[in-house]
Design a protein around this motif. Structure first.
Motif, PDB file in Angstrom:
ATOM      1  N   GLN A 110       7.731  10.198   3.071  1.00  0.00           N
ATOM      2  CA  GLN A 110       8.902   9.896   4.106  1.00  0.00           C
ATOM      3  C   GLN A 110       8.487   9.495   5.401  1.00  0.00           C
ATOM      4  OE1 GLN A 110      11.904  13.113   3.360  1.00  0.00           O
ATOM      5  NE2 GLN A 110      12.652  12.124   1.585  1.00  0.00           N
ATOM      6  N   GLU A 111       7.428  10.289   5.744  1.00  0.00           N
ATOM      7  CA  GLU A 111       7.110   9.997   7.282  1.00  0.00           C
ATOM      8  C   GLU A 111       6.484   8.676   7.574  1.00  0.00           C
ATOM      9  OE1 GLU A 111       4.917  12.783   9.830  1.00  0.00           O
ATOM     10  OE2 GLU A 111       5.833  14.286   8.729  1.00  0.00           O
ATOM     11  N   LYS A 112       5.597   8.329   6.548  1.00  0.00           N
ATOM     12  CA  LYS A 112       5.022   7.061   6.241  1.00  0.00           C
ATOM     13  C   LYS A 112       6.101   6.109   6.111  1.00  0.00           C
ATOM     14  CE  LYS A 112       0.285   8.032   5.160  1.00  0.00           C
ATOM     15  NZ  LYS A 112      -1.030   7.395   4.784  1.00  0.00           N
ATOM     16  N   GLN A 113       7.019   6.199   5.445  1.00  0.00           N
ATOM     17  CA  GLN A 113       8.081   5.155   5.230  1.00  0.00           C
ATOM     18  C   GLN A 113       8.852   4.925   6.367  1.00  0.00           C
ATOM     19  OE1 GLN A 113      11.075   6.229   2.095  1.00  0.00           O
ATOM     20  NE2 GLN A 113      11.055   3.859   1.607  1.00  0.00           N
ATOM     21  N   LYS A 114       9.374   6.228   7.395  1.00  0.00           N
ATOM     22  CA  LYS A 114      10.038   5.847   8.337  1.00  0.00           C
ATOM     23  C   LYS A 114       9.064   5.212   9.455  1.00  0.00           C
ATOM     24  CE  LYS A 114      12.289   8.818  11.832  1.00  0.00           C
ATOM     25  NZ  LYS A 114      12.508  10.094  12.269  1.00  0.00           N
ATOM     26  N   ALA A 115       7.800   5.509   9.485  1.00  0.00           N
ATOM     27  CA  ALA A 115       7.165   4.916  10.336  1.00  0.00           C
ATOM     28  C   ALA A 115       6.943   3.342  10.211  1.00  0.00           C
ATOM     29  CB  ALA A 115       5.619   5.523  10.337  1.00  0.00           C
ATOM     30  N   VAL A 118       9.044  -2.482  10.934  1.00  0.00           N
ATOM     31  CA  VAL A 118       9.937  -3.666  10.449  1.00  0.00           C
ATOM     32  C   VAL A 118      10.741  -3.996  11.696  1.00  0.00           C
ATOM     33  CG1 VAL A 118      11.365  -4.246   9.047  1.00  0.00           C
ATOM     34  CG2 VAL A 118       9.343  -3.411   8.071  1.00  0.00           C
ATOM     35  N   ALA A 119      11.400  -2.869  12.043  1.00  0.00           N
ATOM     36  CA  ALA A 119      12.385  -3.088  13.204  1.00  0.00           C
ATOM     37  C   ALA A 119      11.909  -3.620  14.535  1.00  0.00           C
ATOM     38  CB  ALA A 119      13.084  -1.847  13.480  1.00  0.00           C
ATOM     39  N   ALA A 120      10.383  -3.374  14.782  1.00  0.00           N
ATOM     40  CA  ALA A 120      10.076  -3.809  15.881  1.00  0.00           C
ATOM     41  C   ALA A 120       9.544  -5.205  15.517  1.00  0.00           C
ATOM     42  CB  ALA A 120       8.631  -3.001  16.235  1.00  0.00           C
ATOM     43  N   PHE A 121       9.202  -5.630  14.667  1.00  0.00           N
ATOM     44  CA  PHE A 121       8.784  -6.967  13.967  1.00  0.00           C
ATOM     45  C   PHE A 121      10.017  -7.792  14.050  1.00  0.00           C
ATOM     46  CE2 PHE A 121       9.229 -10.293  10.857  1.00  0.00           C
ATOM     47  CZ  PHE A 121       8.178 -11.014  11.142  1.00  0.00           C
ATOM     48  N   GLN A 147       0.910  -1.162  -0.113  1.00  0.00           N
ATOM     49  CA  GLN A 147       0.175   0.062   0.114  1.00  0.00           C
ATOM     50  C   GLN A 147       0.942   1.455  -0.100  1.00  0.00           C
ATOM     51  OE1 GLN A 147      -2.548  -0.523   3.541  1.00  0.00           O
ATOM     52  NE2 GLN A 147      -3.897  -1.887   2.307  1.00  0.00           N
ATOM     53  N   LEU A 148       2.076   1.101   0.971  1.00  0.00           N
ATOM     54  CA  LEU A 148       2.829   2.380   0.894  1.00  0.00           C
ATOM     55  C   LEU A 148       3.568   2.593  -0.644  1.00  0.00           C
ATOM     56  CD1 LEU A 148       4.130   4.452   2.747  1.00  0.00           C
ATOM     57  CD2 LEU A 148       5.696   2.816   3.293  1.00  0.00           C
ATOM     58  N   ALA A 149       3.673   1.435  -1.350  1.00  0.00           N
ATOM     59  CA  ALA A 149       4.537   1.822  -2.599  1.00  0.00           C
ATOM     60  C   ALA A 149       3.364   2.276  -3.567  1.00  0.00           C
ATOM     61  CB  ALA A 149       4.800   0.195  -3.141  1.00  0.00           C
ATOM     62  N   GLN A 150       2.295   2.094  -3.446  1.00  0.00           N
ATOM     63  CA  GLN A 150       1.179   2.516  -4.346  1.00  0.00           C
ATOM     64  C   GLN A 150       0.952   3.879  -4.018  1.00  0.00           C
ATOM     65  OE1 GLN A 150      -2.148  -0.030  -3.586  1.00  0.00           O
ATOM     66  NE2 GLN A 150      -1.509  -1.589  -4.995  1.00  0.00           N
ATOM     67  N   GLN A 151       1.007   4.517  -2.851  1.00  0.00           N
ATOM     68  CA  GLN A 151       0.835   5.774  -2.373  1.00  0.00           C
ATOM     69  C   GLN A 151       2.052   6.787  -2.831  1.00  0.00           C
ATOM     70  OE1 GLN A 151      -0.123   5.431   1.866  1.00  0.00           O
ATOM     71  NE2 GLN A 151      -2.119   4.706   1.533  1.00  0.00           N
ATOM     72  N   ARG A 152       3.195   6.067  -3.185  1.00  0.00           N
ATOM     73  CA  ARG A 152       4.506   6.881  -3.471  1.00  0.00           C
ATOM     74  C   ARG A 152       4.330   8.090  -4.215  1.00  0.00           C
ATOM     75  NH1 ARG A 152      10.047   4.715  -3.251  1.00  0.00           N
ATOM     76  NH2 ARG A 152      11.182   6.636  -3.600  1.00  0.00           N
TER      77      ARG A 152
END
Length: 193
Positions: free
Chosen positions: A100-105, A110-113, A86-91
């Motif tokens: 960039q904010e959404k990508q950082k979040a 991913v790091a938490a996972f 979904q993030l890739a589609q919103q780019r």
């Protein structure tokens, strides 16, 4: 036989075994005292770990928990893949700074996972280590008791021995005792750690 006597007898047996090739002339001239002869007991630790009902129970519990963790991990991975898609589609639709904010979040998720998955592996490893430690402690007690019953002065792992008399192998008796005294073993999973 006291512990001190056992230790002394083991030390004498080791000294005799290690000195066999060095002083054959002296040994040929002096007969060995019965106190210095080793009464050897052989134990197949690896076989007992495989065959003991408690360790089979431990392995079953670990496998069940691992499968539950794996399913949970796969579910979270799938959710992350969907979010990445979904993030890739919103780019192209979002402003650069918002994207960039959404990508950082997303990267933080991913790091938490990854931390979560590593934590689950750590829980399994720690649970396995604690259960194995409890089993081995009981196994050592049983080996020591049987060695005392047999008046053994030296106990060796089967993997260290090339050839031995059949009567030296105490593994069947040890397996029988440990299965009777410790038929199951509850694995403790400390998921909060």
């Amino acid at each position: 036989m006291s512990i001190k006597q056992s230790i002394r007898n083991v030390a004498v047996a080791v000294a005799i075994i290690s000195g066999l090739g060095l002083s054959t002339d002296v040994q040929a001239q002096e007969p060995l005292a019965t106190e210095t002869l080793a009464n050897v007991m052989i134990v197949d630790i690896d076989g007992i770990l495989r065959e003991a009902s408690a360790m089979r129970d431990v392995n079953k519990q670990l496998k069940e928990r691992q499968q539950a963790y794996q399913q949970e991990i796969e579910t979270r991975q799938q959710a992350l893949r969907e979010e990445d898609k979904q993030l890739a589609q919103q780019r192209t639709l979002l402003a650069a700074d918002v994207f960039q904010e959404k990508q950082k979040a997303f990267q933080q998720k991913v790091a938490a996972f990854q931390k979560f998955a590593q934590g689950r592996n750590r829980v399994l490893d720690e649970a396995r280590a604690v259960a194995s430690g409890k089993f081995q402690q009981k196994l050592i007690e049983i080996v020591a008791d049987l060695a005392e019953d047999r008046e053994s002065t030296l106990v060796l792992r089967k993997s260290q021995v090339i050839l031995h008399a059949k009567g030296m192998n105490a593994s069947p008796q040890i397996l029988e005792r440990i299965n009777a005294e410790l038929p199951t073993l509850k694995v403790e999973f400390k998921e909060g750690s």
